[in-house]
Design an enzyme around this catalytic site. Structure first.
Site, PDB file in Angstrom:
ATOM      1  N   HIS A 210       0.780  -1.241   0.000  1.00  0.00           N
ATOM      2  CA  HIS A 210       0.000   0.000   0.000  1.00  0.00           C
ATOM      3  C   HIS A 210       0.815   1.296   0.000  1.00  0.00           C
ATOM      4  CE1 HIS A 210      -3.736  -2.347   1.645  1.00  0.00           C
ATOM      5  NE2 HIS A 210      -3.480  -2.599   0.375  1.00  0.00           N
TER       6      HIS A 210
ATOM      7  N   ASP B 261      -1.799   2.808   6.671  1.00  0.00           N
ATOM      8  CA  ASP B 261      -0.716   1.823   6.600  1.00  0.00           C
ATOM      9  C   ASP B 261       0.652   2.361   7.002  1.00  0.00           C
ATOM     10  OD1 ASP B 261      -1.794  -0.815   5.510  1.00  0.00           O
ATOM     11  OD2 ASP B 261      -2.705   0.635   4.150  1.00  0.00           O
TER      12      ASP B 261
END
Length: 366
Positions: free
Chosen positions: A199, A295
């Site tokens: 990500h 993230d």
């Protein structure tokens, strides 16, 4: 074993998908979301419309913005919100939790169960199990009471604090989903966190393209080029080095794609290109997205922070955290899950393992 009664926390992509799927399977399901407006289309329909790998309509028992009502008398609470909201949700749940309930973070990212476990210690009378998965069970998108499940993963690992409660958690989840398997402990699920790999870096390295096209390209198949994949391999290696220093069993991102999606290749780039579930998944339309604000602080920061505690360097991960902080104008080192927030500052690898396995004596926090 009786049919468990579920509460799903969060009506985003994952929350709508898992609530609808559970309801379609015949389970009693409550759905909670903090913002009532997001619930209106679901309330009007009475549930979730499902398409993709699963088709049908899941009728929900209760749709509410009252978290106390959502979790009252349920057996299992499935938290499906960004990891950046885990601490907030834990605080909101704290007054309403009942003895014997199980709270599962889907997924925990890195250190999620530890963070929530620390918060739950504020109630000395509380006897609940905190668990986390290593990834979300679906590749999916949802909105306005409609959920499209592109792919159901073949294997999803889960672990609990304390460790000896993991099998109980898996048994309950398996009534609905056979894909869940027991991990060794929550360090294993935390370090087998592949959102940390897939990500942040591709999003940052495609920032110009995202801003120019509003994300009008396939995120995985176009956004992860051979050069970008090489950086992901470095991040992946640093993750595994920190885990190894803790004695935690991990697998590579390439092997995970094989186990989860049956996608293979000689390199990580080839494996990504061969992942059918990624076909059609578009890039975010802005860099102000979960791939960064979730993230980076909740996946990369704890890996780096734990690495610093035990003497393992993570230069590539640190570079991505720095770039994200600059682009967003935020100090993700400060916002993120540090060793202090996880309650493991100053602990040796052995002491950390004793904590997650329930062998370390703990006291309630203020």
């Amino acid at each position: 074993m009786k049919m468990p009664y579920f509460a799903v926390i969060g009506a985003g992509n994952g929350g709508q998908a898992i609530a609808g799927h559970l309801a379609l399977k015949g389970f009693k399901v409550n759905l909670y979301n903090r913002t009532y407006e997001k619930l209106i289309p679901i309330i009007q329909k009475g549930g979730i419309e499902l398409e993709g790998e699963v088709e049908g309509f899941g009728k929900l028992n209760l749709v509410t913005d009252d978290i106390g009502k959502a979790v009252k008398d349920v057996d299992m609470i499935l938290v499906a919100v960004p990891a950046s909201a885990h601490a907030m949700i834990a605080e909101e749940l704290l007054p309403y939790l009942q003895r014997g309930q199980i709270v599962v973070l889907n997924p925990g990212r890195t250190g999620g169960a530890l963070e929530v476990h620390n918060i739950f210690k504020k109630r000395s009378d509380l006897e609940v199990v905190v668990a986390e998965t290593d990834t979300f069970i679906y590749a999916c998108r949802s909105s306005n009471g409609k959920a499209k499940i592109y792919k159901i993963k073949d294997i999803v690992s889960v672990a609990a604090i304390p460790k000896d409660k993991t099998e109980e958690v898996v048994e309950i989840l398996n009534i609905a989903f056979p894909q869940f398997v027991a991990a060794e402990n929550v360090l294993e699920t935390s370090f087998n966190n592949f959102g940390a790999i897939f990500h942040p870096a591709p999003t940052l390295l495609n920032a110009a393209r995202i801003e120019a096209t509003k994300g009008n390209f396939e995120y995985y198949r176009e956004g992860i080029s051979p050069s970008v994949a090489k950086i992901l391999e470095k991040i992946d290696n640093e993750r595994m080095m920190v885990a190894k220093a803790l004695g935690v069993k991990t697998i590579s991102a390439k092997r995970w794609l094989k186990e989860s999606y049956n996608a293979d290749g000689d390199t990580l780039y080839e494996a990504i290109q061969n992942t059918k579930a990624y076909v059609g998944l578009m890039a975010p339309d802005t860099i102000n997205c979960r791939y960064i604000f979730e993230d980076v602080p909740m996946s990369l920061v704890p890996i780096s922070s734990i690495g610093k505690e035990i003497g393992v360097k993570t230069p590539t991960i640190d570079a991505i955290i720095h770039l994200a902080s600059v682009m967003h104008g935020k100090d993700y080192w400060e916002i993120g899950r540090t060793a202090d927030k996880l309650g493991i500052r100053g602990m040796s690898p052995k002491e950390i393992i004793e904590l997650v396995e329930g062998k370390r004596k703990e006291v309630a926090t203020a």
